[in-house]
Design an enzyme around this catalytic site. Structure first.
Site, PDB file in Angstrom:
ATOM      1  CD1 TRP A 103      -2.573   1.732   0.478  1.00 41.47           C
ATOM      2  CD2 TRP A 103      -2.014   1.847   2.639  1.00 41.47           C
ATOM      3  NE1 TRP A 103      -3.281   2.761   1.031  1.00 41.47           N
ATOM      4  CE2 TRP A 103      -2.951   2.859   2.366  1.00 41.47           C
ATOM      5  CE3 TRP A 103      -1.521   1.723   3.937  1.00 41.47           C
ATOM      6  CZ2 TRP A 103      -3.412   3.751   3.335  1.00 41.47           C
ATOM      7  CZ3 TRP A 103      -1.977   2.605   4.902  1.00 41.47           C
ATOM      8  CH2 TRP A 103      -2.910   3.605   4.598  1.00 41.47           C
ATOM      9  CE  LYS A 121     -10.052   1.029   4.043  1.00 41.70           C
ATOM     10  NZ  LYS A 121      -9.353   1.437   2.895  1.00 41.70           N
ATOM     11  CB  ALA A 167      -6.804  -2.154   6.570  1.00 38.65           C
ATOM     12  CG  ASP A 200      -1.968  -2.458   7.756  1.00 42.53           C
ATOM     13  OD1 ASP A 200      -2.976  -2.291   8.473  1.00 42.53           O
ATOM     14  OD2 ASP A 200      -1.707  -1.752   6.756  1.00 42.53           O
TER      15      ASP A 200
HETATM   16  C1  LMR Z   1      -6.858   2.593  -0.270  1.00 38.30           C
HETATM   17  O1  LMR Z   1      -5.864   1.861  -0.291  1.00 38.30           O
HETATM   18  O2  LMR Z   1      -7.364   3.057  -1.305  1.00 38.30           O
HETATM   19  C2  LMR Z   1      -7.494   2.925   1.038  1.00 38.30           C
HETATM   20  O3  LMR Z   1      -6.822   2.274   2.067  1.00 38.30           O
HETATM   21  C3  LMR Z   1      -7.648   4.389   1.266  1.00 38.30           C
HETATM   22  C4  LMR Z   1      -6.353   5.083   1.542  1.00 38.30           C
HETATM   23  O4  LMR Z   1      -6.291   5.818   2.528  1.00 38.30           O
HETATM   24  O5  LMR Z   1      -5.395   4.954   0.782  1.00 38.30           O
END
Ligand code: LMR
Length: 397
Positions: free
Chosen positions: A130, A246, A213, A211
């Site tokens: 990410w 989420k 999420a 992590d």
């Molecule tokens: C994403 O990966 O799109 C979400 O987790 C929102 C973000 O804050 O990046």
């Protein structure tokens, strides 16, 4: 003073939101930012959340401060949700938790703790990971490195290369893992792979930083927490950052928590004392409302049942869309195998388009995805899935 500043680049994910809003084409498709969308394309307030909010507002008599560690009831309820109520960390008092402003806040709190305890250690993230993991970790001053993870040609994890890279790390380094619903690939570690990693982490004295999420949005609430529960039972120290954005649909309320698992109760208390000081020095105390909602839901049987059902509905919608998308893509682009999308879990998959193809699909077909060709599966609907598959076929030629 500020005249010296040059404009910073847009965030790779959030920048897309503005571009999508500015596009007036009625056919536009938003597969950018990772928010759940229902069959109408809305990101609704969950029923259980609405009811919990009403109950909280009806009895709230004060807006005085909560505490730097946040809502203690929320922290405890999250520990039980993430680790399961019978986990051995509870009896041994090996877990301490601090509420964070969102999953990002929790991730940063954990990184700050690492920097305080071991400023020389490097944080290793998966390739890819990410995008926001990078500034969240390096903003503390910690070094960042990457380990191999995803094999785009097969749409699966390259577990051999991952283990080989982790074997070569120095003791005391930190390895950031995704509990489930890997962002951006959707390719998760299997149970057997988590099990294989335990002796490696133990032997190499690596700190796992997990992590989570998307608990409940992959395979199930329990299944998605498998790696966390295993590592916490088998290894002396684990950091776990959790987001409720989420799975509770609480995005803007900024609800998250950092769980610090240590070898002994005394070490945990010391770690928490530092976390509280870190929080105080950045934002003092986390926001109350979202955590109060989660606490209310998890502590009330009827609300919790309703949440479990709503979460199941979100998960089934995403997994159903994955299967439908594979069928549509098979028809539109028979020469290319997208079958991996149905095997992956969570909101995201990487389509495997080049940056140039992503730019063209945006400009010509009004389909928005991040430059690495990550798509938010939940952004697809009955009305746009075929259009999307054809758009992919067109850009692939
Ligand atoms: C994403 O990966 O799109 C979400 O987790 C929102 C973000 O804050 O990046």
């Amino acid at each position: 003073m500020f005249e010296r500043l040059e404009r910073a680049p847009d965030d790779p994910i959030l920048g897309l939101m503005a571009a999508f809003r500015a596009d007036s084409d009625p056919k536009k498709v938003d597969l950018g930012v990772g928010v759940f969308r229902d069959a109408k394309g809305d990101t609704p307030v969950l029923d259980c959340v609405r009811k919990a909010e009403q109950a909280i507002l009806a009895r709230q008599t004060s807006k005085t401060y909560v505490a730097p560690a946040g809502n203690a009831g929320f922290n405890q309820a999250m520990e039980r949700l993430v680790f399961g109520s019978e986990h051995p960390v509870f009896g041994a008092e090996r877990i301490r938790s601090i509420q964070g402003p969102g999953g990002c806040g929790a991730l940063r709190l954990g990184a700050e703790l690492v920097r305080l305890a071991a400023p020389q250690s490097t944080v290793h993230v998966s390739t890819p990971t990410w995008a926001n993991h990078v500034p969240l970790m390096t903003g503390t001053g910690l070094q960042l490195a990457r380990y191999p993870y995803y094999e785009p040609a097969r749409g699966t994890i390259n577990f051999g290369a991952m283990c080989q890279a982790l074997e070569a790390l120095p003791a005391g380094d930190v390895v950031l893992l995704h509990a489930s619903c890997h962002n951006p690939t959707g390719a998760d570690l299997s149970r057997e792979q988590w099990q294989e990693l335990v002796p490696l982490f133990r032997r190499k004295h690596l700190l796992p930083y997990i992590d989570m999420a998307y608990q409940g949005l992959g395979t199930g609430q329990e299944e998605d927490a498998f790696g966390i529960r295993l590592f916490a039972a088998e290894l002396p120290e684990v950091l776990v950052a959790v987001s409720c954005s989420k799975n509770f649909g609480l995005y803007r309320e900024r609800v998250g928590v950092l769980h610090v698992v240590t070898d002994s109760a005394a070490v945990g208390l010391a770690a928490l004392s530092h976390e509280v000081r870190v929080a105080r020095s950045i934002y003092s105390m986390p926001p109350d409302h979202g955590a109060a909602i989660v606490h209310e839901i998890l502590g009330n049987e009827a609300l919790r049942d309703s949440w479990t059902r709503e979460l199941q509905g979100m998960r089934e919608r995403i997994n159903g869309l994955r299967r439908q998308l594979v069928v549509q893509l098979r028809e539109a682009c028979p020469a290319r195998d997208f079958g991996f999308i149905a095997q992956q879990r969570g909101m995201f998959s990487l389509l495997g388009l080049s940056v140039d193809e992503v730019k063209r699909i945006r400009a010509q077909q009004h389909v928005y995805m991040t430059d690495d060709s990550r798509i938010n599966i939940a952004g697809l609907r009955a009305e746009n899935i075929e259009y999307f598959a054809r758009a992919v076929a067109q850009v692939l030629g």
